[in-house]
Scaffold this active site. Structure first.
Site, PDB file in Angstrom:
ATOM      1  CB  ALA A  91     -11.110   6.053  -4.032  1.00 43.00           C
ATOM      2  CE  LYS A 127     -21.205   7.360 -17.619  1.00 43.17           C
ATOM      3  NZ  LYS A 127     -21.567   8.767 -17.709  1.00 43.17           N
ATOM      4  CG  ASP A 173      -5.211  11.444  -5.124  1.00 34.73           C
ATOM      5  OD1 ASP A 173      -5.369  10.298  -5.572  1.00 34.73           O
ATOM      6  OD2 ASP A 173      -4.659  11.674  -4.031  1.00 34.73           O
ATOM      7  N   GLY A 226      -7.528  19.978  -6.916  1.00 36.99           N
ATOM      8  CA  GLY A 226      -6.241  20.197  -6.264  1.00 36.99           C
ATOM      9  C   GLY A 226      -6.173  21.533  -5.531  1.00 36.99           C
ATOM     10  CG  HIS A 284      -1.898   1.010   1.344  1.00 36.02           C
ATOM     11  ND1 HIS A 284      -1.656   2.238   1.914  1.00 36.02           N
ATOM     12  CD2 HIS A 284      -3.188   1.027   0.954  1.00 36.02           C
ATOM     13  CE1 HIS A 284      -2.752   2.972   1.860  1.00 36.02           C
ATOM     14  NE2 HIS A 284      -3.708   2.262   1.283  1.00 36.02           N
TER      15      HIS A 284
END
Ligand SMILES: NC(=O)c1ccc[n+]([C@@H]2O[C@H](COP(=O)([O-])OP(=O)(O)OC[C@H]3O[C@@H](n4cnc5c(N)ncnc54)[C@H](O)[C@@H]3O)[C@@H](O)[C@H]2O)c1
Length: 364
Positions: free
Chosen positions: A181, A231, A179, A313, A121
């Protein structure tokens, strides 16, 4: 349970994290890479992947499931690319090294790529993508995770929350950073809700019977759902292909869970790509165009309930400035866990030191 938080200066927390990994047997520069990456995640506000991970990371050294002193093996079939066998290194250590290798190649060839197999990880994907903008490059990073997410149409888990990140130089602005998940929400949010006995929003998870649930405990026994249905499910599989199938590491459900599986190493893989802006246009021209793109986005009229339109960001860059000044907020659960790890390894948690230093003054 109290939700009160303690703010700790980033440098104290970083010093603590580095000492902890030093005591785990890592060479100093590797301990620094891990400690800095965790605190940088906290600085950016990604608390699910910051110092709260220290107990989980440390817990894998006892049963020798992570190699504190790895020797990387590198194979380069094309001059612009490298495939790295991480020798079961800590994720942040080999991820930083791999992105550096991709960037060095991008400086020479306009593009640089790296895959990593037999890793662990690595935390927040953006930390390694963010190595690219200061080098005049766009950075792309992907890494599959242990299975917790049901592909669209299934009630069984196969993918992880498989994150990917893209960091782009943005002229005078902080880099543009996606960024994310590929699950609707990070599993850490469900764990937190379960600990607090709070419900989770609809659409995050299915229970063990494959039914939609808002009960966090039932969700932990069931599966996470991908964002945006088919998707998000496809993007989760894309990350699995690039960072698992192509990287030569575990894929399609074979990565071991860092927190619950102590039988064997995790076998996580990663994928890194660095694209040199100069391959396509002068970097200063790109900077001007990015500034224009961001200006157009930010000049839009905010929707109801929004004060302004942010670019990806931007929030994290602002949080970093605030947290550098005000410290990193830690929940009592995280403080307790870190104090415990510190006691085990003989590294005093700095909050206790700071409190002790303040005591005499408080009595005066
Ligand atoms: N290593 C692993 O196995 C693993 C697994 C899952 C997640 N992660 C990490 O967890 C972290 C959290 O992921 P997440 O999906 O919860 O991220 P998130 O939902 O907080 O953010 C996703 C993206 O949306 C942007 N964003 C958020 N709010 C915004 C706003 N108001 N306006 C404009 N843009 C906005 C962010 O800049 C970010 O690029 C990431 O760092 C990810 O890499 C790691």
């Amino acid at each position: 349970m109290s939700h009160q938080v303690t703010n700790l200066p980033a440098d104290l927390l970083e010093g603590f994290a580095i000492e902890v990994f030093d005591r785990c047997g890592l060479p100093r520069e590797h301990a620094e890479a891990v400690g800095k990456s965790l605190v940088l995640a906290n600085l950016r506000g990604v608390d699910t992947h910051g110092v709260a991970r220290i107990p989980g990371y440390v817990g894998r050294f006892g049963p020798e499931l992570v190699n504190p002193r790895p020797r990387f093996e590198e194979t380069s079939r094309f001059p612009w690319a490298v495939a790295i066998d991480a020798d079961n290194a800590m994720g942040p250590v080999v991820a930083e090294h791999a992105m550096k290798g991709a960037l060095a190649r991008a400086a020479s060839f306009g593009i640089g790529g790296a895959t990593v197999r037999r890793s662990n990880h690595f935390g927040a994907a953006s930390l390694f993508a963010l190595q690219a903008p200061p080098e005049g490059c766009i950075g792309i990073v992907m890494s599959p995770a242990s299975k917790s997410l049901a592909p669209y149409g299934s009630r069984e888990p196969l993918f992880g929350t498989n994150p990917f990140a893209v960091a782009v130089p943005a002229g005078r602005h902080a880099p543009w950073v996606l960024d994310m998940a590929t699950s609707v929400a990070a599993r850490g949010h469900i764990r937190l809700a379960a600990r607090r006995n709070e419900p989770i929003p609809e659409g995050w998870a299915l229970d063990a019977e494959g039914r939609p649930t808002t009960n966090a405990q039932d969700a932990l026994g069931g599966v996470m759902l991908p964002f945006a249905g088919p998707k998000g499910s496809a993007l989760a599989m894309m990350v699995d292909i690039m960072g698992g199938v192509l990287a030569g590491s575990a894929f399609a459900g074979a990565i071991r869970d860092m927190n619950t599986d102590f039988e064997a190493p995790q076998d996580v893989g990663h994928f890194f790509l660095a694209i040199n802006l100069a391959a396509f246009m002068e970097p200063h021209e790109f900077a001007g165009r990015m500034e224009e793109a961001i200006a157009r986005l930010k000049s839009l009229e905010p929707a109801a309930g929004f004060d302004e339109v942010l670019y990806p960001g931007e929030l994290e860059a602002r949080r970093t400035q605030t947290r550098l000044k005000e410290g990193i907020p830690l929940t009592p659960e995280v403080v307790k866990a870190l104090v415990g790890v510190g006691e085990e390894l003989g590294v005093p948690f700095p909050y206790i030191e700071a409190a002790a230093q303040h005591e005499p003054a408080a009595r005066e």
